[in-house]
Design a protein around this motif. Structure first.
Motif, PDB file in Angstrom:
ATOM      1  N   THR A  14      -6.043  21.521  45.154  1.00 64.09           N
ATOM      2  CA  THR A  14      -6.047  20.443  44.171  1.00 64.09           C
ATOM      3  C   THR A  14      -6.436  19.107  44.796  1.00 64.09           C
ATOM      4  N   ARG A  15      -7.275  19.138  45.811  1.00 66.06           N
ATOM      5  CA  ARG A  15      -7.678  17.895  46.481  1.00 66.06           C
ATOM      6  C   ARG A  15      -8.496  17.003  45.553  1.00 66.06           C
ATOM      7  N   GLN A  16      -9.222  17.590  44.620  1.00 60.40           N
ATOM      8  CA  GLN A  16      -9.982  16.807  43.670  1.00 60.40           C
ATOM      9  C   GLN A  16      -9.087  16.473  42.477  1.00 60.40           C
ATOM     10  N   ARG A  17      -8.496  15.298  42.490  1.00 58.92           N
ATOM     11  CA  ARG A  17      -7.636  14.904  41.384  1.00 58.92           C
ATOM     12  C   ARG A  17      -7.884  13.432  41.048  1.00 58.92           C
ATOM     13  N   ALA A  18      -7.416  13.043  39.875  1.00 58.05           N
ATOM     14  CA  ALA A  18      -7.628  11.675  39.416  1.00 58.05           C
ATOM     15  C   ALA A  18      -6.982  10.668  40.352  1.00 58.05           C
ATOM     16  N   ASP A  19      -7.510   9.440  40.365  1.00 57.12           N
ATOM     17  CA  ASP A  19      -7.035   8.404  41.281  1.00 57.12           C
ATOM     18  C   ASP A  19      -5.773   7.705  40.798  1.00 57.12           C
ATOM     19  N   LEU A  20      -5.750   7.334  39.521  1.00 57.40           N
ATOM     20  CA  LEU A  20      -4.757   6.393  39.023  1.00 57.40           C
ATOM     21  C   LEU A  20      -3.995   6.958  37.831  1.00 57.40           C
ATOM     22  N   PHE A  21      -2.782   6.485  37.662  1.00 56.68           N
ATOM     23  CA  PHE A  21      -2.031   6.811  36.457  1.00 56.68           C
ATOM     24  C   PHE A  21      -1.119   5.642  36.123  1.00 56.68           C
ATOM     25  N   GLY A  22      -0.733   5.562  34.873  1.00 55.87           N
ATOM     26  CA  GLY A  22       0.116   4.464  34.445  1.00 55.87           C
ATOM     27  C   GLY A  22       0.583   4.682  33.032  1.00 55.87           C
ATOM     28  N   GLU A  23       1.243   3.669  32.488  1.00 59.34           N
ATOM     29  CA  GLU A  23       1.809   3.779  31.143  1.00 59.34           C
ATOM     30  C   GLU A  23       1.310   2.641  30.274  1.00 59.34           C
ATOM     31  N   ARG A  24       0.933   2.984  29.042  1.00 63.85           N
ATOM     32  CA  ARG A  24       0.487   1.977  28.087  1.00 63.85           C
ATOM     33  C   ARG A  24       1.676   1.172  27.568  1.00 63.85           C
ATOM     34  N   GLU A  25       1.409  -0.040  27.142  1.00 64.19           N
ATOM     35  CA  GLU A  25       2.487  -0.876  26.606  1.00 64.19           C
ATOM     36  C   GLU A  25       3.107  -0.251  25.363  1.00 64.19           C
ATOM     37  N   ALA A  26       2.308   0.480  24.585  1.00 66.13           N
ATOM     38  CA  ALA A  26       2.816   1.137  23.381  1.00 66.13           C
ATOM     39  C   ALA A  26       3.452   2.484  23.684  1.00 66.13           C
ATOM     40  N   GLY A  27       3.451   2.901  24.974  1.00 68.41           N
ATOM     41  CA  GLY A  27       4.005   4.186  25.362  1.00 68.41           C
ATOM     42  C   GLY A  27       2.921   5.212  25.570  1.00 68.41           C
ATOM     43  N   GLY A  28       3.201   6.197  26.403  1.00 69.16           N
ATOM     44  CA  GLY A  28       2.238   7.254  26.686  1.00 69.16           C
ATOM     45  C   GLY A  28       1.566   7.049  28.030  1.00 69.16           C
ATOM     46  N   ARG A  54       4.061  17.032  46.987  1.00 72.54           N
ATOM     47  CA  ARG A  54       3.001  17.831  47.600  1.00 72.54           C
ATOM     48  C   ARG A  54       2.223  18.568  46.519  1.00 72.54           C
ATOM     49  N   PHE A  55       0.908  18.548  46.661  1.00 72.51           N
ATOM     50  CA  PHE A  55       0.045  19.280  45.746  1.00 72.51           C
ATOM     51  C   PHE A  55      -0.496  20.524  46.446  1.00 72.51           C
ATOM     52  N   ALA A  56      -0.865  21.509  45.661  1.00 69.91           N
ATOM     53  CA  ALA A  56      -1.435  22.726  46.232  1.00 69.91           C
ATOM     54  C   ALA A  56      -2.727  22.408  46.964  1.00 69.91           C
ATOM     55  N   ALA A  57      -3.066  23.253  47.940  1.00 66.18           N
ATOM     56  CA  ALA A  57      -4.232  23.004  48.787  1.00 66.18           C
ATOM     57  C   ALA A  57      -5.523  22.956  47.986  1.00 66.18           C
ATOM     58  N   ARG A  94       0.194  -1.397  31.071  1.00 66.35           N
ATOM     59  CA  ARG A  94       0.955  -2.474  31.714  1.00 66.35           C
ATOM     60  C   ARG A  94       1.221  -2.161  33.181  1.00 66.35           C
ATOM     61  N   PHE A  95       1.530  -0.895  33.493  1.00 66.63           N
ATOM     62  CA  PHE A  95       1.811  -0.485  34.869  1.00 66.63           C
ATOM     63  C   PHE A  95       0.780   0.566  35.280  1.00 66.63           C
ATOM     64  N   LEU A  96       0.048   0.309  36.354  1.00 71.52           N
ATOM     65  CA  LEU A  96      -0.975   1.230  36.846  1.00 71.52           C
ATOM     66  C   LEU A  96      -0.776   1.413  38.340  1.00 71.52           C
ATOM     67  N   MET A  97      -0.899   2.657  38.802  1.00 75.90           N
ATOM     68  CA  MET A  97      -0.617   2.946  40.202  1.00 75.90           C
ATOM     69  C   MET A  97      -1.525   4.064  40.696  1.00 75.90           C
ATOM     70  N   HIS A  98      -1.821   4.035  42.003  1.00 76.86           N
ATOM     71  CA  HIS A  98      -2.594   5.115  42.605  1.00 76.86           C
ATOM     72  C   HIS A  98      -1.713   6.362  42.721  1.00 76.86           C
ATOM     73  N   VAL A  99      -2.248   7.507  42.314  1.00 77.10           N
ATOM     74  CA  VAL A  99      -1.503   8.757  42.370  1.00 77.10           C
ATOM     75  C   VAL A  99      -1.008   9.041  43.788  1.00 77.10           C
ATOM     76  N   ASP A 100      -1.875   8.816  44.779  1.00 79.71           N
ATOM     77  CA  ASP A 100      -1.498   9.111  46.165  1.00 79.71           C
ATOM     78  C   ASP A 100      -0.368   8.207  46.650  1.00 79.71           C
ATOM     79  N   VAL A 118      -3.005  20.013  37.680  1.00 80.64           N
ATOM     80  CA  VAL A 118      -1.650  20.032  38.228  1.00 80.64           C
ATOM     81  C   VAL A 118      -0.728  19.172  37.371  1.00 80.64           C
ATOM     82  N   ASP A 119       0.558  19.377  37.568  1.00 80.70           N
ATOM     83  CA  ASP A 119       1.579  18.568  36.911  1.00 80.70           C
ATOM     84  C   ASP A 119       2.079  17.520  37.914  1.00 80.70           C
ATOM     85  N   LEU A 120       2.195  16.291  37.461  1.00 81.24           N
ATOM     86  CA  LEU A 120       2.675  15.200  38.304  1.00 81.24           C
ATOM     87  C   LEU A 120       4.110  14.865  37.897  1.00 81.24           C
TER      88      LEU A 120
END
Length: 341
Positions: free
Chosen positions: A134-148, A129-132, A114-120, A219-221
């Motif tokens: 860790t420049r190669q990281r996933a683009d997007l993150f979000g939450e499913r309607e059912a959770g998670g 701030r991420f460690a130097a 339901r909600f999706l956003m660019h990590v940056d 990394v941990d977000l």
């Protein structure tokens, strides 16, 4: 049956859990594509510091649709001849934007995000701030309607994809170990591309991969749900402030952008709650917004979405222009065109 204002895009899901189909068909409107371009944008959202940067970025991105995207008579998404004639760097930019947007469409339709956003964008909003290394990281993150939480790596290509690209997606999608202290419920890579069959360019297709291995340097977000929701809706508030105010329609506050032939909206109750959060009432924002959506949101339509926002465009004439290379008379194999062709 694909309607006159809808696109049809086939996808392949590789190594996904058994609850997902190996191949599938997505049908979505041009407004859904524009909405996906909005939520996957990466421009900073601190309006006090950056003004309406996010709105200008989004208008630039959505202008790609009437300029370069066409709807074939079958409903398939293809490119205009102008898009095919772009130089290499311009094609890369177009492919990148379509890759982001189609990952958004896939996330919403297939993964039920339901909600999706660019990590940056989230990281820039809250000074993460991420460690130097860790420049190669996933683009997007979000939450499913059912959770998670869900993590997605987006790619776009103007031609075929190869094993090297699949390998890159496999690596980058697992570069986020946890979101808000919890491991992602699903992490996948997604490539939107225009494959060729016997040298003939075909319509847009999607290839998603979801292996289980995790990168050693993942990394941990750190994510707070209330701040996540605030950052998610801020671009919509900026759009309402930047555009021409329109009368409230079916409970949606609306703003139009005349020359672009597009309007943006958000449930007025959600807008008011998010504005109060910007003024300091951040606590319980997530729960309040979800409660509003659960009680006030009617069934999402072709231009209204499960996050309580709306995008309405008037690009039909441009999308139906006959300025794209015609399909070949080749008889494509079943695996190429989809199981119902």
């Amino acid at each position: 049956m694909v309607q006159h204002d809808e696109f049809e895009v086939w996808y392949t899901a590789e190594d996904f859990p058994d609850t997902f189909h190996r191949t599938g068909r997505m049908v979505f409107t041009v407004d859904a594509l524009a909405h996906a371009l909005f939520v996957t944008g990466r421009a900073p959202q601190d309006q006090a510091a950056y003004g309406w940067t996010s709105v200008y970025e989004w208008l630039h991105r959505v202008a790609l649709i009437p300029a370069y995207v066409r709807r074939a008579p079958t409903g398939r998404l293809t490119r205009s001849d102008l898009a095919r004639a772009l130089d290499r760097s311009e094609k890369v930019a177009l492919s990148y934007a379509l890759g982001q947007a189609m990952t958004g469409v896939f996330s919403r339709q297939v993964v039920s995000v339901r909600f999706l956003m660019h990590v940056d964008r989230y990281a820039a909003r809250y000074g993460i701030r991420f460690a130097a290394n860790t420049r190669q990281r996933a683009d997007l993150f979000g939450e499913r309607e059912a959770g998670g939480w869900v993590v997605a790596e987006a790619k776009g290509r103007s031609g075929n994809i190869d094993d090297e690209l699949k390998g890159t997606m496999r690596a980058q999608k697992r570069t986020i170990r946890s979101v808000g202290g919890a491991p992602p419920a699903l992490a996948f890579g997604c490539a939107a591309h225009f494959p060729q069959y016997k040298g003939v360019p075909d319509h847009l297709k999607l290839h998603a991969v979801d292996p289980v291995e995790e990168e050693l340097e993942a990394v941990d977000l750190p994510v707070d749900r209330d701040r996540f929701i605030l950052a998610y809706y801020e671009p919509f508030l900026a759009a309402l402030d930047a555009g021409k105010e329109e009368p409230v329609l079916d409970g949606y506050a609306l703003a139009s952008f005349g020359p672009f032939n597009v309007s943006v909206g958000i449930l007025a109750t959600v807008a008011r709650r998010v504005r109060r959060a910007r003024q300091g009432r951040l606590d319980h924002l997530y729960q309040d917004v979800v409660s509003i959506l659960d009680t006030q949101l009617t069934t999402p339509g072709p231009n209204r979405f499960s996050d309580g926002t709306a995008v309405m465009s008037k690009w039909q004439q441009a999308l139906d222009q006959d300025d794209w290379s015609s399909e070949s008379d080749e008889t494509y194999p079943d695996w190429w065109t989809g199981p119902d062709r």
